[in-house]
Scaffold this active site. Structure first.
Site, PDB file in Angstrom:
ATOM      1  N   SER A  13       1.049  -1.225   0.200  1.00  0.00           N
ATOM      2  CA  SER A  13      -0.033   0.096  -0.028  1.00  0.00           C
ATOM      3  C   SER A  13       0.754   1.226   0.174  1.00  0.00           C
ATOM      4  CB  SER A  13      -1.052  -0.018   1.310  1.00  0.00           C
ATOM      5  OG  SER A  13      -1.913   0.995   0.963  1.00  0.00           O
ATOM      6  N   ASN A  14       0.248   2.324   0.288  1.00  0.00           N
ATOM      7  CA  ASN A  14       1.135   3.688   0.477  1.00  0.00           C
ATOM      8  C   ASN A  14       0.665   4.535   1.660  1.00  0.00           C
ATOM      9  OD1 ASN A  14      -1.209   5.464  -0.592  1.00  0.00           O
ATOM     10  ND2 ASN A  14      -0.914   4.063  -2.341  1.00  0.00           N
TER      11      ASN A  14
END
Length: 402
Positions: free
Chosen positions: A208-209
């Site tokens: 993810s981020n």
């Protein structure tokens, strides 16, 4: 513009509490139906009887009447009002609002309010300028609250500076302007994507981020407030969806692609604010991958579908707004994205700019347009940035913003 509006005036423990009497009188004169709430400390500065006489409604202070057990429902108050105005708002109350403390009736009503909230700070200049107070005010702005900036002048301490609660006449004018604002986007259907995507590696791990979703949620709220019918396709965030906005929750880039492309078919425009993964694991394991310290482990990735490019290829004369978060060659990369994905304008921000990017309540943007022009903005709260972007969208559609 205030005739028939239901307005709660919240009064906290400040010397400026006397101004609340004038504010209530002016609101009633404008035709508003007014109820007042007081914190226990506010009673030391102005009597509840004075305010009750002016607004022609009882003024609750406690959660219940100890004499007869009558309950003052903060939920009913919060859903009754068209606006909640906290004037004066002390540094103490602002801090509690920012952190969700609910130790009096006014604060619980604030947390239950479904209406716009207006905050008029009142305190000494050093308290107002203190980093913690400014941080709390920024937090309130990020939640969608509207801050009525204090005026400069002589303060109760004898010092002179910024911290005087704005005059009641100005607050009434502010409220009148809010309720008379143009809903230029009424009739428009707009897609907004927000937040990160999650690409599973196995049942435990994922890629993810750092996106919090704040920028996209602020844009969705602003567009809804201007009258648009907003569809918010959101990755996993810790945020509460804006009231009145239709929210579609997704996890992966593929889920966001499916939802966004389908919804855009019935929209007039789209704002692609989500931080979508460019790659996803080629195979997601069905069982947790066990660690083997004796050897390295490689993860094979496959490209995800490009949502903005897909929408850009089929947008026709509809509006497409993109975002570019860059770390180098910012303008070159943003302009390339603008052209390749057939966007009408793109919002550029850089991780090199302090206070911009992921996980912040502020942002600093530059809007780059298809015709080659651009506008650079200073560091602002994300709610204010959302208003700048909404202004640009209205300009694209040729709407009068006067």
């Amino acid at each position: 513009m205030l005739r028939g509006k239901k307005i709660i005036v919240g009064i906290t423990g400040s010397i400026a509490a006397y101004k609340a009497a004038v504010l209530i009188r002016l609101l009633v004169r404008e035709g508003a139906e007014v109820k007042a709430l007081m914190t226990p400390t506010a009673k030391q500065f102005i009597a509840p009887l004075t305010l009750a006489t002016l607004c022609k409604n009882p003024v609750p202070v406690e959660f219940f009447n100890p004499e007869n057990g009558a309950w003052n429902s903060h939920v009913s108050l919060g859903t009754w009002a068209d606006a909640l105005v906290i004037a004066p708002a002390t540094a103490n109350t602002i801090a509690k609002m920012a952190t969700g403390v609910a130790d009096n009736l006014l604060l619980t009503t604030y947390l239950s309010a479904r209406c716009p909230v207006f905050v008029a700070p009142a305190m000494d200049l050093d308290m107002y300028n203190h980093p913690s107070t400014q941080y709390n005010l920024d937090s309130l702005k990020s939640y969608g609250n509207r801050i009525i900036e204090p005026a400069e002048g002589e303060l109760a301490s004898g010092l002179s500076g910024k911290g005087r609660m704005e005059e009641p006449e100005k607050i009434v004018e502010y409220l009148s302007q809010y309720f008379s604002r143009k809903t230029n986007l009424e009739g428009k259907k707009i897609l907004v994507t927000a937040g990160p995507t999650i690409e599973p590696i196995d049942p435990v791990r994922y890629i993810s981020n750092h996106s919090s979703g704040r920028m996209g949620y602020a844009i969705a709220a602003e567009l809804h407030e201007r009258g648009a019918e907003v569809y918010l396709v959101s990755g996993k965030t810790a945020l509460t969806p804006p009231d009145g906005v239709q929210t579609i929750d997704v996890l992966t880039a593929d889920e966001m692609y499916q939802a966004a492309t389908q919804i855009f078919e019935r929209c007039d425009g789209a704002v692609m604010c989500a931080a979508v993964a460019d790659y996803t694991p080629k195979t997601a394991e069905t069982h947790k991958i066990k660690k083997d310290s004796s050897e390295t482990w490689s993860l094979e990735l496959a490209p995800t579908q490009d949502i903005a490019a897909a929408i850009g290829a089929n947008k026709g004369n509809r509006l497409l707004v993109g975002f570019a978060l860059e770390t180098d060659n910012e303008q070159v990369n943003a302009l390339s994205k603008l052209e390749k994905k057939n966007m009408d304008f793109i919002v550029l921000n850089s991780l090199k700019d302090k206070g911009a990017g992921f996980g912040t309540k502020t942002n600093r943007i530059t809007i780059l347009r298809k015709d080659g022009t651009q506008t650079e903005f200073g560091l602002k709260n994300k709610t204010e940035v959302a208003a700048d972007i909404a202004d640009e969208m209205e300009a694209f559609w040729g709407m009068d913003r006067s």
